[in-house]
Every structure is written in structure tokens, then in C-alpha cells.
Design a protein around this motif. Structure first.
Motif, PDB file in Angstrom:
ATOM      1  N   ASN A  28       0.569  -2.517   6.084  1.00 27.76           N
ATOM      2  CA  ASN A  28       0.956  -3.791   5.484  1.00 27.76           C
ATOM      3  C   ASN A  28       0.360  -3.932   4.089  1.00 27.76           C
ATOM      4  O   ASN A  28       1.001  -4.493   3.179  1.00 27.76           O
ATOM      5  N   ALA A  29      -0.849  -3.403   3.884  1.00 26.09           N
ATOM      6  CA  ALA A  29      -1.463  -3.458   2.553  1.00 26.09           C
ATOM      7  C   ALA A  29      -0.642  -2.646   1.550  1.00 26.09           C
ATOM      8  O   ALA A  29      -0.483  -3.049   0.398  1.00 26.09           O
ATOM      9  N   GLN A  30      -0.089  -1.502   1.979  1.00 23.58           N
ATOM     10  CA  GLN A  30       0.768  -0.709   1.094  1.00 23.58           C
ATOM     11  C   GLN A  30       2.042  -1.478   0.748  1.00 23.58           C
ATOM     12  O   GLN A  30       2.512  -1.453  -0.398  1.00 23.58           O
ATOM     13  N   VAL A  31       2.609  -2.149   1.743  1.00 18.38           N
ATOM     14  CA  VAL A  31       3.812  -2.957   1.517  1.00 18.38           C
ATOM     15  C   VAL A  31       3.527  -4.039   0.488  1.00 18.38           C
ATOM     16  O   VAL A  31       4.276  -4.227  -0.487  1.00 18.38           O
ATOM     17  N   LEU A  32       2.432  -4.776   0.693  1.00 21.65           N
ATOM     18  CA  LEU A  32       2.116  -5.887  -0.197  1.00 21.65           C
ATOM     19  C   LEU A  32       1.755  -5.407  -1.594  1.00 21.65           C
ATOM     20  O   LEU A  32       2.024  -6.096  -2.594  1.00 21.65           O
ATOM     21  N   ALA A  33       1.163  -4.213  -1.694  1.00 20.68           N
ATOM     22  CA  ALA A  33       0.839  -3.667  -3.010  1.00 20.68           C
ATOM     23  C   ALA A  33       2.113  -3.341  -3.792  1.00 20.68           C
ATOM     24  O   ALA A  33       2.230  -3.667  -4.981  1.00 20.68           O
ATOM     25  N   LEU A  34       3.089  -2.685  -3.145  1.00 23.04           N
ATOM     26  CA  LEU A  34       4.343  -2.376  -3.829  1.00 23.04           C
ATOM     27  C   LEU A  34       5.097  -3.654  -4.159  1.00 23.04           C
ATOM     28  O   LEU A  34       5.679  -3.784  -5.250  1.00 23.04           O
ATOM     29  N   ASP A  35       5.062  -4.605  -3.256  1.00 22.69           N
ATOM     30  CA  ASP A  35       5.716  -5.890  -3.525  1.00 22.69           C
ATOM     31  C   ASP A  35       5.096  -6.569  -4.735  1.00 22.69           C
ATOM     32  O   ASP A  35       5.795  -7.124  -5.584  1.00 22.69           O
ATOM     33  N   ALA A  36       3.776  -6.509  -4.842  1.00 18.93           N
ATOM     34  CA  ALA A  36       3.101  -7.107  -5.990  1.00 18.93           C
ATOM     35  C   ALA A  36       3.506  -6.409  -7.285  1.00 18.93           C
ATOM     36  O   ALA A  36       3.637  -7.049  -8.334  1.00 18.93           O
ATOM     37  N   ALA A  37       3.714  -5.092  -7.228  1.00 17.88           N
ATOM     38  CA  ALA A  37       4.152  -4.364  -8.420  1.00 17.88           C
ATOM     39  C   ALA A  37       5.538  -4.828  -8.855  1.00 17.88           C
ATOM     40  O   ALA A  37       5.804  -5.010 -10.045  1.00 17.88           O
ATOM     41  N   PHE A  38       6.433  -5.039  -7.892  1.00 21.88           N
ATOM     42  CA  PHE A  38       7.763  -5.561  -8.221  1.00 21.88           C
ATOM     43  C   PHE A  38       7.660  -6.950  -8.828  1.00 21.88           C
ATOM     44  O   PHE A  38       8.342  -7.274  -9.801  1.00 21.88           O
ATOM     45  N   ARG A  39       6.809  -7.805  -8.246  1.00 20.91           N
ATOM     46  CA  ARG A  39       6.707  -9.173  -8.737  1.00 20.91           C
ATOM     47  C   ARG A  39       6.085  -9.231 -10.121  1.00 20.91           C
ATOM     48  O   ARG A  39       6.377 -10.122 -10.907  1.00 20.91           O
ATOM     49  N   GLY A  72      12.956   6.286  -8.360  1.00 23.54           N
ATOM     50  CA  GLY A  72      12.079   6.855  -9.379  1.00 23.54           C
ATOM     51  C   GLY A  72      11.036   5.856  -9.846  1.00 23.54           C
ATOM     52  O   GLY A  72       9.862   6.209 -10.040  1.00 23.54           O
ATOM     53  N   TRP A  73      11.450   4.587 -10.028  1.00 21.64           N
ATOM     54  CA  TRP A  73      10.496   3.547 -10.437  1.00 21.64           C
ATOM     55  C   TRP A  73       9.434   3.344  -9.364  1.00 21.64           C
ATOM     56  O   TRP A  73       8.245   3.209  -9.667  1.00 21.64           O
ATOM     57  N   ILE A  74       9.868   3.315  -8.100  1.00 20.33           N
ATOM     58  CA  ILE A  74       8.925   3.107  -6.993  1.00 20.33           C
ATOM     59  C   ILE A  74       7.924   4.252  -6.933  1.00 20.33           C
ATOM     60  O   ILE A  74       6.704   4.042  -6.804  1.00 20.33           O
ATOM     61  N   GLU A  75       8.412   5.481  -7.027  1.00 20.75           N
ATOM     62  CA  GLU A  75       7.523   6.645  -6.916  1.00 20.75           C
ATOM     63  C   GLU A  75       6.577   6.759  -8.108  1.00 20.75           C
ATOM     64  O   GLU A  75       5.523   7.402  -8.001  1.00 20.75           O
ATOM     65  N   ALA A  76       6.935   6.139  -9.222  1.00 26.86           N
ATOM     66  CA  ALA A  76       6.066   6.180 -10.403  1.00 26.86           C
ATOM     67  C   ALA A  76       4.920   5.184 -10.333  1.00 26.86           C
ATOM     68  O   ALA A  76       3.985   5.244 -11.156  1.00 26.86           O
ATOM     69  N   GLN A  77       4.962   4.263  -9.366  1.00 29.16           N
ATOM     70  CA  GLN A  77       3.889   3.278  -9.251  1.00 29.16           C
ATOM     71  C   GLN A  77       2.621   3.948  -8.734  1.00 29.16           C
ATOM     72  O   GLN A  77       2.670   4.718  -7.773  1.00 29.16           O
ATOM     73  N   PRO A  78       1.469   3.680  -9.340  1.00 25.24           N
ATOM     74  CA  PRO A  78       0.234   4.282  -8.851  1.00 25.24           C
ATOM     75  C   PRO A  78      -0.113   3.749  -7.468  1.00 25.24           C
ATOM     76  O   PRO A  78       0.271   2.635  -7.106  1.00 25.24           O
ATOM     77  N   PRO A  79      -0.809   4.539  -6.650  1.00 24.12           N
ATOM     78  CA  PRO A  79      -1.199   4.064  -5.311  1.00 24.12           C
ATOM     79  C   PRO A  79      -1.956   2.745  -5.395  1.00 24.12           C
ATOM     80  O   PRO A  79      -2.849   2.579  -6.231  1.00 24.12           O
ATOM     81  N   GLY A  80      -1.564   1.803  -4.549  1.00 24.48           N
ATOM     82  CA  GLY A  80      -2.229   0.508  -4.530  1.00 24.48           C
ATOM     83  C   GLY A  80      -1.906  -0.360  -5.710  1.00 24.48           C
ATOM     84  O   GLY A  80      -2.662  -1.292  -6.017  1.00 24.48           O
ATOM     85  N   ALA A  81      -0.773  -0.055  -6.397  1.00 23.65           N
ATOM     86  CA  ALA A  81      -0.393  -0.881  -7.545  1.00 23.65           C
ATOM     87  C   ALA A  81      -0.254  -2.328  -7.120  1.00 23.65           C
ATOM     88  O   ALA A  81       0.264  -2.633  -6.050  1.00 23.65           O
ATOM     89  N   GLY A  82      -0.726  -3.236  -7.937  1.00 21.21           N
ATOM     90  CA  GLY A  82      -0.674  -4.655  -7.581  1.00 21.21           C
ATOM     91  C   GLY A  82      -2.081  -5.182  -7.367  1.00 21.21           C
ATOM     92  O   GLY A  82      -2.920  -4.547  -6.720  1.00 21.21           O
ATOM     93  N   PRO A 240     -12.641 -18.782   2.834  1.00 23.00           N
ATOM     94  CA  PRO A 240     -12.227 -17.383   2.779  1.00 23.00           C
ATOM     95  C   PRO A 240     -13.290 -16.478   3.373  1.00 23.00           C
ATOM     96  O   PRO A 240     -14.492 -16.709   3.223  1.00 23.00           O
ATOM     97  N   SER A 241     -12.836 -15.425   4.052  1.00 20.33           N
ATOM     98  CA  SER A 241     -13.759 -14.501   4.695  1.00 20.33           C
ATOM     99  C   SER A 241     -13.844 -13.179   3.937  1.00 20.33           C
ATOM    100  O   SER A 241     -14.915 -12.620   3.753  1.00 20.33           O
ATOM    101  N   GLN A 242     -12.704 -12.623   3.486  1.00 22.14           N
ATOM    102  CA  GLN A 242     -12.711 -11.352   2.780  1.00 22.14           C
ATOM    103  C   GLN A 242     -11.428 -11.231   1.969  1.00 22.14           C
ATOM    104  O   GLN A 242     -10.450 -11.907   2.247  1.00 22.14           O
ATOM    105  N   PRO A 243     -11.415 -10.386   0.939  1.00 17.71           N
ATOM    106  CA  PRO A 243     -10.198 -10.217   0.145  1.00 17.71           C
ATOM    107  C   PRO A 243      -9.062  -9.683   0.992  1.00 17.71           C
ATOM    108  O   PRO A 243      -9.264  -8.963   1.946  1.00 17.71           O
ATOM    109  N   SER A 244      -7.852 -10.028   0.609  1.00 19.53           N
ATOM    110  CA  SER A 244      -6.648  -9.545   1.277  1.00 19.53           C
ATOM    111  C   SER A 244      -5.779  -8.844   0.247  1.00 19.53           C
ATOM    112  O   SER A 244      -5.402  -9.450  -0.746  1.00 19.53           O
ATOM    113  N   PRO A 245      -5.496  -7.543   0.416  1.00 14.51           N
ATOM    114  CA  PRO A 245      -4.863  -6.765  -0.645  1.00 14.51           C
ATOM    115  C   PRO A 245      -3.471  -7.262  -1.002  1.00 14.51           C
ATOM    116  O   PRO A 245      -2.602  -7.355  -0.153  1.00 14.51           O
ATOM    117  N   ALA A 246      -3.296  -7.515  -2.277  1.00  9.33           N
ATOM    118  CA  ALA A 246      -1.971  -7.661  -2.884  1.00  9.33           C
ATOM    119  C   ALA A 246      -1.027  -8.561  -2.137  1.00  9.33           C
ATOM    120  O   ALA A 246       0.128  -8.259  -1.984  1.00  9.33           O
TER     121      ALA A 246
END
Length: 613
Positions: A28-39, A72-82, A240-246
Motif C-alpha cells: 500500500n505504501a508503494q501504491v500511495l507513493a506512485l499516487d503522490a507522484a501523479f498528484r 514509461g513515465w511510471i517506470e521513470a519515477q524513483p522508488p518511493g517517489a512522493g 498522531p502516532s507515526q508517519p504514514s508514507p505518501a
């Protein structure tokens, strides 16, 4: 062992980026990171994204950005982008597990071999993570359900859930906000409104937040429900208890592009002359005298909020909607079902454009072709009734309705109550401005509305691998019939049952218009304009965009077949249809007296007569 991410097509306008096949915080963190890159900076052509448990659905316009360029745009995003979101709120949500309120808890407990108190105690003791919104506005999907409460979804959806239902199914839990059919089990109810248009932002919980349920009795539930109905937040938020990725911010929706069919006008469609009326007339109104069920206002759709479970709605037949709206330079139209409607104008003469199925149209008793441009003068009556063929007709008014939008759109979604309410007798729709009306009725010729017996074209997937080769062949070779349970949400198909090869549950992912879902019963549903944004049944195929209008115009009882095509053919068909529609409908004056032969010719030219006749 599969390689991830996987790129799965859902028709030619949606791409599922799948990071895994489990409910897992890391996925889910990977999903939210890519979503953040799109946003943060989406490429041109991306309409919106829908983050889910383990995948991101990307809606895009293939005539603007190709599938290859998008990947191609998606694959060019760095890991954890967002960027990471240092929020991580924790919520304590009241929940009543009383069987008198939790409609399915006894049934679910029996299926799990538990007592009702045991089920309630185990559900309330768990720690949950909010993974996504989906299916319906504010429906919040949760991970963390104890394994002892894992129960398969129903073979077929149950009736609409109650307000605030807390459900389990497929090893997951969720909170529902409004009545909708579902294959899950109602094991509790919360008085909290996770989604409310009266709040800003309207969504209470963000993906990545943590929550627990606090059991309350029926009396406490009723008291809290009254307070929540008055607008009070009855859920407790802990620090808040801890950060939540992207994770997306609450209530934020950013990715919206204009589609090729939005906000176009066709000035020459008013007959080529100066016409009558026009200008700002604050007293101008369109009056509804009679209306069958399912008559609504629609614009091109409410985009940017699917990520929160808000369906885009919009027209069932985008082709006919386009023909009517561009004929009078409008962006909104009445969508008229088989129940029909009777209209009049007040305060001004209104330009009305009609297009869609082969409906029976008359103006003060004078028959008109089903695709027409006319002037509706004060006191005159325009009657639109079901005719020889077709399920939907569009009536666009030249001008602009003076009606406040909901979440930026006038598209009505009756089930959620978002947007204008369905139109009924006595409704009066104010117009802030009106366009000139033609001096005499005109025939509209829109060749792209021609209906034929050709099979409805589909692209396989995205979950065609959940079915055997035999089931896929049966789906494509069978003759199907549109069932009586069909509506704006989905068309139910009657025919052979399709067996699953890998079970009928998937981890819920995004769903596009035209997706063909196969629940456990094996009976297909084609998702339509009021579809849920996400779903947990495998999708064997997706109707291509160019054929969605033909699919929508089928009435209950009519028969159809499917034909598989590849993405290239789907995109080519979309481009050809767009080229035709961009050229616009052609109008010509209608003779004062209309013979049956003239009407038939107008129907054929207008492209609204079924090839079955």
C-alpha cells in the motif's frame, strides 16, 4: 512467481498498476507513493488516479498519451517517489454490534462457527489501517481483520446496506456511508458519517490512518446517530502516532483533465440564422410536468473524486450526450429514461436539442424526429416518450442552468445523493442565461449514433487470468440478454454461467466504465455510468469506449454478443469516433408537415434506428 509491478489494461482508457496480490502495508505504501507522484506532476492526458490496497488505477486519454508513454513515465519515477505524510492519525470509531442493527452478524457468525458476541469482540479488538476509499462515496476499506473473521464474499450481492454499515468480506473490513448493494456482510453499524458534503474537507479519514472500533449499545448508537445527523463528528481522533508514507490529503482531488468531449459547442446548429431569444434572462426556467423514473441532469462527469469512492456519473451514452450538447453549445443535458418526460419553458424561448434512442418526440402534438433541434416557446409542451428502440434520450438546453454544482459537477448520482436530485413532476430548473433558438425545427444528423447488430467489442482483462480458456470462449460465443435488474450502475446479463478458475474474490481494485465483472454466481455485470469506483470481483473483459453508447442503448430483454479486440483496434475505433463527433452534427430545416416517410428518413439519417428493425 509474478514480477511486479504488473501493467493490466482495463479497456483502452484505464491502466492498473499492480504491486502485489495481498493486503499489505508495504504494498500500500508503494501504491500511495506512485499516487503522490501523479498528484505532484501528472503527465498530460491523465484524468485521475484511484489508489487501492495493492494497485493504482490510472484513467487516461489514449488520444493524448499512449499506453507506452504512460508506462514509461511510471517506470521513470524513483522508488518511493512522493513525499511522506507525517500525520498518521488514529481514530476511535463507535460501533453497534446489536443483531437488531447489524443485519448480517448472526448469519456471518454462524458461517464462521462463532457466536454473535464472539464475532463482535474479535472485530472490536483488532487494530485497523485505512487503506483506501472505494465502491461508493466515503466507503473506507480497512486492513487488519483477524484471520478468524475471514469470510468469503457472497456469491451474489445483497440488497443495499444501511447508513454507516460496518462490513466484513474476503478477509477485509470496511465502513459504508450510504445504501449500496454489496457482497459483504453487515456485522455492525457506526453512527459516524465518514463522508459529508457539509464538511470541508468532506472526507474524515485519510488512507494510512489507524483506527479501532469502540462497541456501543443500541441506545447509545441512536443518540450518537442523531448527533452525527446534525453534523457533529462523534468519532474521537487521537494524536498522531507515526508517519504514514505518501498518503493523499483528506478531501484533496487534483488530477483532472478535460476530455475531448467536454464543453464543446456547435454554433451553426441553431440553424445558421440569428434565431430567437438569447442573452441573460434570470426568470427563464425549464419546467418538468411529468417524468418517469431515472430522469436526471448529467454533465460529462464528476472527475477527480473517484479516489474517495465518488462515482463520476455522467451520461450513459456519451455519444448521444455529445450530439445533443454540442448542438446548442451546452455542457449539461437531461438524461431521459424509458419512463419519458414532458417539458415546457417559462420566461423565455429555449433552444432544445434532442439525441439518443429512437424515442417518440412531439411538440404540442406535432411529431418530430428523435434527433432534432427546436424552439420551446413558453406555453408549448415538449413530450418525450419511449419509442421503437433505445433506452436513453438526451435533451440539451441552450444556455446555462443556475444550479449549484456538487464537487464541481452537475452530474446526478441518485444512490449517493450527490448532485441534483432525480427530476420529478413539478421541478423547475432556473437558467442563468439562454442561447438563441432556431426559427423552425431542424433535423439533426449524427451518423455516429447508428445502431447495429454488430457484437459489442471488448478487450480481455484485466483479470481474464481468473477464468479458464473454456469460460473465456463461452463468454465470447454466447448470446446474452440484458436482464431486468439493469440500471445506471450496471447491466445484468442473462445467459450461461461462467466458472472461475481461481475463485471469485480478488483484492479490491479500481473499476472502469464498461468493465465486465463476474461474481461468484457466474452471471456477468457490465459496469455503467454509476459504477462503483472499485470492486472485488474479477473482471473478464472491458467494453471499449467506442461501443459504450451502443451497450447503454440496449433495453432489458434485448440480446447481444461480444467480440474480443486488441488495444490497437480499440484506440483506432476511439479515434474514428472522436473524428466524427468533432465534425459535429449537421442540421437542416424540417418541413412544416412531416409524413411517416419523412420521419423514417430522418431517423435513418440521424442514426437512431436500430439495425434490428
Amino acid at each position: 512467481m509474478r514480477d511486479y509491478p504488473r501493467f493490466l489494461d482495463q479497456g483502452e482508457t484505464a491502466l492498473t498498476v499492480e504491486f502485489g496480490d495481498a493486503v499489505d502495508p508495504a504494498l500500500n505504501a508503494q501504491v500511495l507513493a506512485l499516487d503522490a507522484a501523479f498528484r505532484a506532476e501528472a503527465p498530460a492526458g491523465v484524468r485521475e488516479t484511484i489508489p487501492t490496497y495493492r494497485s493504482l488505477l490510472v484513467h487516461y486519454e489514449p488520444l493524448v498519451i499512449s499506453r507506452e508513454a504512460l508506462i514509461g513515465w511510471i517506470e521513470a519515477q524513483p522508488p518511493g517517489a512522493g513525499a511522506a505524510r507525517a500525520d498518521g492519525a488514529r481514530w476511535i470509531i463507535p460501533c453497534c454490534y446489536d443483531p437488531a442493527i447489524a443485519e448480517d452478524i448472526a448469519e456471518a457468525a454462524a458461517a464462521l462457527g462463532l457466536s454473535v458476541p464472539e464475532l463482535a469482540a474479535r472485530h472490536a479488538a483488532a487494530d485497523y489501517r485505512a487503506y483506501m476509499y472505494g465502491f461508493a462515496p466515503g466507503w473506507c476499506y480497512l486492513g487488519g481483520l483477524p484471520e478468524t473473521l475471514a469470510i468469503p464474499r457472497r456469491l451474489a450481492p445483497r440488497g443495499p446496506t444501511p447508513q454507516g454499515a460496518v462490513l466484513i468480506g474476503g478477509g477485509l473490513s470496511l465502513i459504508a456511508t450510504n445504501p449500496m448493494p454489496t457482497g459483504w456482510y453487515v456485522v455492525g453499524r457506526t453512527p459516524e458519517r465518514l463522508f459529508s458534503l457539509r464538511r470541508d474537507p468532506p472526507f474524515l479519514i485519510a488512507p494510512g490512518d489507524a483506527l479501532r472500533f469502540a462497541p456501543v449499545d443500541a441506545e447509545t448508537f441512536a443518540a450518537l446517530d442523531a448527533r452525527a445527523a446534525a453534523g457533529e463528528v462523534v468519532t474521537r481522533r487521537e494524536p498522531p502516532s507515526q508517519p504514514s508514507p505518501a498518503s493523499p490529503e483528506r478531501g484533496q482531488a487534483r488530477i483532472v483533465i478535460e476530455s475531448p468531449d467536454r464543453e464543446r459547442s456547435l454554433s451553426r446548429a441553431s440553424g445558421g440564422g440569428t434565431g430567437r431569444g438569447g442573452g441573460r434572462l434570470p426568470d427563464a426556467r425549464l419546467v418538468i410536468h411529468t417524468a418517469g423514473p431515472g430522469v436526471t441532469l448529467q454533465d460529462a462527469g464528476r472527475f477527480g473524486y473517484s479516489r474517495f469512492g465518488v462515482t463520476p456519473a455522467g451520461p450513459m451514452d456519451p455519444r448521444a450526450f455529445r450530439a445533443a450538447t454540442q448542438a446548442v453549445g451546452a455542457s449539461v443535458a437531461l438524461e431521459i429514461s424509458l419512463g419519458g418526460v414532458e417539458l415546457s419553458a417559462e420566461g423565455a424561448t429555449l433552444a432544445i436539442a434532442l439525441a439518443g434512442g429512437d424515442f417518440a418526440i412531439s411538440l404540442d402534438g406535432r411529431k418530430l424526429p428523435p434527433a432534432a433541434l427546436l424552439a420551446l416557446e413558453p406555453g408549448a409542451r415538449l413530450t418525450i416518450r419511449a419509442g421503437a428502440a433505445g433506452a436513453w434520450c438526451y435533451a440539451a438546453v441552450g444556455g446555462r442552468f443556475d444550479i449549484p454544482p456538487a464537487l464541481g459537477s452537475l452530474a446526478a448520482h441518485a444512490r449517493s445523493g450527490i448532485g441534483p436530485q432525480p427530476l420529478a413532476a413539478g421541478a423547475s430548473l432556473p437558467l442563468a442565461a439562454v442561447a438563441p433558438a432556431p426559427h423552425a425545427p431542424h433535423i439533426l444528423s449524427a451518423p455516429w449514433l447508428t445502431v447495429s447488430d454488430a457484437p459489442i467489442r471488448v478487450t480481455p482483462g484485466p483479470q481474464d487470468d481468473y477464468f479458464s480458456a473454456e469460460s473465456l470462449a463461452r463468454f465470447l460465443s454466447a448470446e446474452w440478454r440484458v436482464g431486468a435488474r439493469s440500471d445506471r450502475m450496471a447491466y445484468a446479463l442473462e445467459g450461461p454461467r461462467l466458472a472461475h478458475a481461481r475463485g471469485h474474490d480478488i483484492v479490491s481494485d479500481g473499476a472502469a466504465m464498461g468493465a465486465v465483472q463476474i461474481p461468484g454466481s457466474g452471471a456477468p455485470f457490465v459496469l455503467m455510468a454509476d459504477r462503483q469506483p472499485t470492486g472485488g470481483y474479477p473482471k473478464i473483459a472491458t467494453v471499449i469506449g467506442a461501443d459504450l453508447g451502443r451497450m447503454a442503448q440496449l433495453r432489458p430483454g434485448e440480446r447481444l454478443r461480444f467480440r474480443a479486440v486488441d488495444r490497437e483496434e480499440a484506440v483506432a475505433a476511439r479515434a474514428a469516433l472522436e473524428k466524427e463527433m468533432a465534425a459535429g452534427a449537421v442540421s437542416r430545416p424540417l418541413a412544416a408537415e412531416i409524413s411517416t416517410e419523412t420521419l423514417m428518413a430522418a431517423n435513418l439519417i440521424g442514426g437512431v434506428v436500430s439495425g434490428r428493425e
